[in-house]
Design a protein around this motif. Structure first.
Motif, PDB file in Angstrom:
ATOM      1  N   LEU A 173       3.078   1.821  -2.259  1.00 45.21           N
ATOM      2  CA  LEU A 173       3.518   2.110  -3.637  1.00 45.21           C
ATOM      3  C   LEU A 173       2.800   3.314  -4.252  1.00 45.21           C
ATOM      4  O   LEU A 173       3.451   4.209  -4.770  1.00 45.21           O
ATOM      5  CB  LEU A 173       3.360   0.863  -4.516  1.00 45.21           C
ATOM      6  N   PRO A 174       1.471   3.380  -4.223  1.00 40.53           N
ATOM      7  CA  PRO A 174       0.807   4.542  -4.844  1.00 40.53           C
ATOM      8  C   PRO A 174       1.068   5.807  -4.043  1.00 40.53           C
ATOM      9  O   PRO A 174       1.181   5.744  -2.812  1.00 40.53           O
ATOM     10  CB  PRO A 174      -0.692   4.196  -4.763  1.00 40.53           C
ATOM     11  N   VAL A 175       1.193   6.927  -4.721  1.00 42.97           N
ATOM     12  CA  VAL A 175       1.368   8.191  -4.015  1.00 42.97           C
ATOM     13  C   VAL A 175       0.503   9.331  -4.544  1.00 42.97           C
ATOM     14  O   VAL A 175       0.345  10.347  -3.871  1.00 42.97           O
ATOM     15  CB  VAL A 175       2.836   8.673  -3.989  1.00 42.97           C
ATOM     16  N   SER A 176      -0.035   9.175  -5.773  1.00 40.87           N
ATOM     17  CA  SER A 176      -0.887  10.253  -6.264  1.00 40.87           C
ATOM     18  C   SER A 176      -1.686   9.781  -7.471  1.00 40.87           C
ATOM     19  O   SER A 176      -1.455   8.692  -7.991  1.00 40.87           O
ATOM     20  CB  SER A 176      -0.053  11.474  -6.655  1.00 40.87           C
ATOM     21  N   ALA A 177      -2.603  10.654  -7.897  1.00 41.73           N
ATOM     22  CA  ALA A 177      -3.382  10.344  -9.095  1.00 41.73           C
ATOM     23  C   ALA A 177      -2.475  10.436 -10.327  1.00 41.73           C
ATOM     24  O   ALA A 177      -1.437  11.094 -10.291  1.00 41.73           O
ATOM     25  CB  ALA A 177      -4.534  11.323  -9.230  1.00 41.73           C
ATOM     26  N   VAL A 178      -2.872   9.775 -11.416  1.00 44.19           N
ATOM     27  CA  VAL A 178      -2.058   9.771 -12.630  1.00 44.19           C
ATOM     28  C   VAL A 178      -1.893  11.176 -13.197  1.00 44.19           C
ATOM     29  O   VAL A 178      -0.820  11.556 -13.662  1.00 44.19           O
ATOM     30  CB  VAL A 178      -2.660   8.830 -13.686  1.00 44.19           C
ATOM     31  N   ASP A 179      -2.962  11.986 -13.129  1.00 45.51           N
ATOM     32  CA  ASP A 179      -2.882  13.308 -13.744  1.00 45.51           C
ATOM     33  C   ASP A 179      -2.419  14.372 -12.751  1.00 45.51           C
ATOM     34  O   ASP A 179      -2.552  15.552 -12.988  1.00 45.51           O
ATOM     35  CB  ASP A 179      -4.235  13.700 -14.344  1.00 45.51           C
ATOM     36  N   SER A 180      -1.843  13.931 -11.640  1.00 44.71           N
ATOM     37  CA  SER A 180      -1.497  14.893 -10.603  1.00 44.71           C
ATOM     38  C   SER A 180      -0.090  15.443 -10.748  1.00 44.71           C
ATOM     39  O   SER A 180       0.844  14.724 -11.050  1.00 44.71           O
ATOM     40  CB  SER A 180      -1.599  14.225  -9.239  1.00 44.71           C
ATOM     41  N   ALA A 237      -3.440   9.340  -4.047  1.00 44.93           N
ATOM     42  CA  ALA A 237      -4.331   8.680  -4.997  1.00 44.93           C
ATOM     43  C   ALA A 237      -5.636   8.321  -4.294  1.00 44.93           C
ATOM     44  O   ALA A 237      -5.631   7.860  -3.153  1.00 44.93           O
ATOM     45  CB  ALA A 237      -3.670   7.423  -5.555  1.00 44.93           C
ATOM     46  N   ASP A 238      -6.737   8.533  -4.996  1.00 47.11           N
ATOM     47  CA  ASP A 238      -8.050   8.274  -4.410  1.00 47.11           C
ATOM     48  C   ASP A 238      -8.437   6.813  -4.637  1.00 47.11           C
ATOM     49  O   ASP A 238      -9.296   6.487  -5.447  1.00 47.11           O
ATOM     50  CB  ASP A 238      -9.074   9.222  -5.055  1.00 47.11           C
ATOM     51  N   ILE A 239      -7.735   5.919  -3.944  1.00 43.72           N
ATOM     52  CA  ILE A 239      -7.992   4.481  -4.070  1.00 43.72           C
ATOM     53  C   ILE A 239      -8.013   3.881  -2.670  1.00 43.72           C
ATOM     54  O   ILE A 239      -7.904   4.616  -1.688  1.00 43.72           O
ATOM     55  CB  ILE A 239      -6.899   3.794  -4.927  1.00 43.72           C
ATOM     56  N   LEU A 240      -8.148   2.559  -2.574  1.00 44.15           N
ATOM     57  CA  LEU A 240      -8.339   1.949  -1.256  1.00 44.15           C
ATOM     58  C   LEU A 240      -7.087   1.962  -0.366  1.00 44.15           C
ATOM     59  O   LEU A 240      -7.208   1.857   0.849  1.00 44.15           O
ATOM     60  CB  LEU A 240      -8.843   0.505  -1.425  1.00 44.15           C
ATOM     61  N   SER A 241      -5.905   2.063  -0.944  1.00 43.65           N
ATOM     62  CA  SER A 241      -4.696   2.138  -0.103  1.00 43.65           C
ATOM     63  C   SER A 241      -4.820   3.364   0.794  1.00 43.65           C
ATOM     64  O   SER A 241      -5.014   4.465   0.291  1.00 43.65           O
ATOM     65  CB  SER A 241      -3.437   2.281  -0.949  1.00 43.65           C
ATOM     66  N   ASP A 264       0.819  -1.224   0.000  1.00 49.06           N
ATOM     67  CA  ASP A 264       0.000   0.000   0.000  1.00 49.06           C
ATOM     68  C   ASP A 264       0.846   1.264   0.000  1.00 49.06           C
ATOM     69  O   ASP A 264       0.321   2.373  -0.140  1.00 49.06           O
ATOM     70  CB  ASP A 264      -0.944   0.023   1.210  1.00 49.06           C
TER      71      ASP A 264
END
Ligand SMILES: Cc1cc2nc3c(=O)[nH]c(=O)nc-3n(C[C@H](O)[C@H](O)[C@H](O)COP(=O)(O)OP(=O)(O)OC[C@H]3O[C@@H](n4cnc5c(N)ncnc54)[C@H](O)[C@@H]3O)c2cc1C
Lengths: 371, 398
Positions: free
Chosen positions: B342-349, B356-360, B340
């Motif tokens: 790994l993600p740090v932001s939205a693709v277009d950010s 990132a607006d996801i479950l992590s 969890d």
């Protein structure tokens, strides 16, 4: 025993090196990883042209018919250049799952598209709260459709086809092919700290085709071992570049009127980094050779990942420290390597998880031996 | 020997806790805990609230707002700030330039700057380092040339933390190019909007923007803004750096991170229970806690032994090991976040601090950027290598 690459493997490595180093100086790398896609279609085309994308697939399926001993040096070059192209995530992993489960028609179709670079795939497996080695797979398959949420799908943002793990009515885990553009597939893309891309994907009654029959768990486990071994090879490449850059820096950066290489407090630590690198290299060779001999052994994969991740933390942290302030910046490449090494550490099990797996089985053998 | 704090000390702790939890806005302390402070507003609000109660600059001379506290009281103050997630005071004001002005500057400068510095009416930044002068600070090249009742400054500074919010800079410049390295340096104060000052951002690996390059081209600084005498800058810098290092161990901060790691590990389910039941993870946490305890006692010994307020060479030990434990704690949190992280932001950010607006969960997405950002603590404020050299020379006599 033979630990060196063959002539053909060296040629393959050098070709990939040329494609990637020609493309990726740090400035280009930053520019490319800042785009929404996050990687270069140009490089992708070049990789397809030199036959890299189809490398690990059987010729009968439309691939090149090479194996782990070819994959490892290629991954090493991706690591050395921290190239962002999703070769492992969008081609190797989903492609191998397809070759292990699908029938000939589907194999030819999917693998052909992946090898030529025309299509990208992704493996949608991880669900919220999953942690290697445990994947709950709550996603359901019924009446030709899958429903569920896959929270972390590497390369899932750009994939054309998705290989989705789901349970059928009997509770068995199967693999399903889903068109990423199909109705009922809702993707939220994200960026990772190492400047890669992924997606969270919600499936709501999305049309799906089953790959093969029976339980796919063993196919998934096998591909996991291949992936872990490939990640270790990539990490070794990244560590090699990190050490090279650090020794180069020690030889050129001057403080107190002399180069940093004058200070034993630093050079002895560079020597320790070299020790870490060589241990990681050896364990990578070991795991690769075992795979090439057909031993798909999760214990060997865990050994490789544990050692490589220890080395990766050591080298990643020391290389930033020895660079001083410049090592912290986004403009200079060294911390990008540390970030990539950290991400590899959090993919398919970190050092603690692999230590845990080995600890749980340590009573099963008298002593460790090569071979 | 006596391990317990006295009842008076406990009462003092309680008094601080009450003040911190009632006077510092809850939202700010929550953002501080999450590692998502709003700059510069949260720091300004916090400093002013603390200053109102006399808690912003307790280590300054009493006539300039300091407190007549014992070393143990200072320690408790620092601990309670961390434990209650009160954001750190701007170190350039409270820890660096304030004490320097109080010690070395003219009465006029004291009156002009100290109250405003304590209240963060002036935001200061530190212009010491240069591209070629990092650990070897004394080799700095920025020049200050006397021209009537002004100095004209030319050169470049780098790594200037939070310079984008700064009203004033305190900086070292060479006033005598012929003297031995350390002997020809002076200490200047001037506003960041002086003509000829140009700021360029540097992006760090975690995407954050906290440091800058600062260029000086014919910057005219009135001679009265020289602190102390001409060519006394190195003495002042050494005084300042000694202050910078005390209190940098941040044991309280690390404790809160390890406690958080433990809570999160206990809340992370695995097939065998929780992550906290994993012996590898539990062992790591236990080992870190133990080192923290040893460091805390060490800190108390150093604090109790430095009654005269002079920096103790053992403070290098606190900087050296304290920063290692801060790094170990951020590393632990990243590993607990696992995939969890790994993600740090939205693709277009392209936004800093976006997730990132996801479950992590958000906390997990913030862990690796924090881990990478915290590599800085063993580099700045005198790198670990420099601290070891101080210990070698000043303590071990090597
Ligand atoms: C995030 C951040 C914020 C900062 N904020 C400020 C600020 O606000 N104002 C300011 O003036 N400065 C600031 N600094 C600068 C900081 O003080 C310097 O980075 C530090 O002094 C190290 O200098 P350098 O980066 O040039 O590294 P170098 O001095 O080039 O050092 C590179 C490596 O060599 C080691 N080394 C150097 N000399 C020796 C030796 N003799 N023996 C053994 N090892 C040695 C160092 O420890 C380091 O590991 C900041 C730095 C960072 C990273």
């Amino acid at each position: 025993m033979e630990f060196e690459l063959s002539e053909e493997q060296v040629m393959l490595r050098d070709t990939v090196r040329e494609v990637l180093t020609k493309k990726y100086d740090i400035e280009t790398l930053r520019k490319v990883t800042d785009t929404e896609l996050g990687w270069s279609r140009d490089v992708w085309k070049s990789l397809a042209e030199i036959g890299i994308l189809g490398l690990v697939f059987d010729e009968a399926d439309g691939g090149t018919g090479a194996g782990p001993e070819e994959l490892a040096p290629v991954m090493g070059e991706f690591g050395a250049a921290i190239a962002p192209e999703p070769f492992l995530d969008a081609v190797v992993v989903p492609g191998l799952l397809v070759t292990k489960t699908a029938d000939a028609d589907v194999r030819a179709d999917v693998i052909g598209g992946l090898s030529s670079g025309e299509r990208l795939a992704a493996f949608a497996h991880h669900e919220n709260g999953d942690r290697w080695p445990h994947y709950a797979v709550a996603t359901q398959f019924a009446d030709g459709k899958v429903s569920g949420t896959k929270s972390l799908v590497p390369a899932g943002d750009a994939a054309d086809i998705l290989v989705v793990s789901a349970r059928d009515a009997s509770g068995a885990v199967g693999l399903y092919l889903v068109d990423a553009a199909a109705a009922g597939v809702d993707r939220t893309g994200y960026r990772t700290h190492d400047r890669r891309r992924g997606a969270q994907i919600v499936f709501t009654d999305a049309a799906a085709t089953r790959l093969g029959s029976g339980d796919a768990s063993s196919a998934i486990a096998e591909v996991e071992v291949v992936t872990q071994t490939a990640l270790v090879a990539e990490a070794v490449g990244a560590m090699r570049s990190s050490l090279e850059m650090t020794t180069e820096y020690l030889k050129t950066r001057k403080q107190f009127g002399v180069t940093l290489s004058t200070f034993q407090a630093l050079t002895h630590r560079a020597a320790d980094m070299y020790v870490s690198l060589e241990l990681a290299s050896s364990i990578s060779v070991y795991a690769t050779a075992a795979l090439a001999e057909g031993r798909v052994d999760p214990i060997i994969a865990s050994r490789a990942k544990l050692q490589a991740l220890k080395s990766a933390r050591h080298i990643g942290q020391e290389s930033i420290q020895m660079h001083g302030g410049i090592g912290m910046t986004a403009e200079y490449p060294i911390a990008h390597y540390a970030s990539r090494l950290t991400a590899i550490g959090h993919t398919l099990g970190d050092a603690d998880s692999h230590l845990q797996r080995l600890s749980a089985s340590v009573g099963d053998w008298d002593m460790v031996t090569v071979g | 020997m006596q391990l317990q704090f006295t009842p008076e000390e406990e009462a003092f702790r309680q008094e601080l806790r009450t003040y911190f939890t009632t006077e510092i806005p809850q939202e700010i302390r929550e953002r501080c805990e999450a590692g998502a402070l709003n700059y510069p507003d949260d720091i300004v609000t916090t400093t002013r609230a603390l200053n109102k109660g006399g808690y912003a600059v307790p280590h300054w001379p009493v006539e300039w707002g300091g407190q007549d506290w014992t070393p143990i009281q200072h320690h408790i103050w620092r601990e309670e700030m961390s434990l209650n997630f009160v954001p750190d005071l701007l170190p350039f004001n409270a820890g660096m330039v304030g004490p320097v002005i109080a010690q070395f500057a003219s009465q006029e400068l004291k009156e002009k700057f100290l109250p405003a510095t304590a209240n963060l009416d002036i935001w200061w930044c530190q212009g010491f380092s240069e591209p070629e002068a990092g650990s070897d600070l004394a080799s700095l090249k920025t020049r200050a040339v006397r021209d009537g009742d002004h100095y004209v400054i030319n050169g470049q500074k780098t790594w200037t933390t939070l310079g984008q919010y700064a009203d004033w800079i305190f900086c070292l410049a060479r006033t005598d190019p012929d003297a031995k390295k350390q002997a020809g340096i002076s200490f200047f104060l001037f506003p960041m909007d002086t003509p000829g000052v140009e700021l360029r951002p540097i992006q760090l690996i975690d995407g954050s923007y906290e440091v800058n390059e600062v260029f000086f081209q014919d910057v005219r600084v009135p001679a009265e803004n020289l602190v102390g005498e001409e060519n006394l800058g190195w003495t002042i810098a050494k005084f300042l750096l000694g202050n910078e290092r005390s209190g940098i161990a941040r044991v309280g901060w690390t404790k809160t991170k390890v406690a958080k790691a433990k809570r999160l590990a206990a809340a992370t389910k695995t097939p065998n229970g929780t992550l906290l039941d994993d012996p590898a993870v539990a062992g790591r946490i236990a080992a870190l806690e133990n080192e923290l305890l040893a460091l805390e006692v060490t800190q108390l010994r150093v604090v109790a032994g430095s009654a005269d307020g002079k920096p103790n060479p053992a403070s290098s030990l606190l900087k050296l090991h304290g920063t290692q434990l801060q790094q170990a704690a951020t590393e632990l949190l990243a590993d607990i976040a696992g995939p969890d992280s790994l993600p740090v932001s939205a693709v277009d950010s392209a936004e800093e601090g976006d997730v990132a607006d996801i479950l992590s969960p958000e906390w997990a997405q913030l862990t690796v950027p924090a881990y990478l950002n915290y590599r800085k603590v063993t580099i700045y404020g005198g790198s670990s290598e420099v601290q070891r050299q101080i210990i070698d020379k000043a303590v071990l006599g090597l």
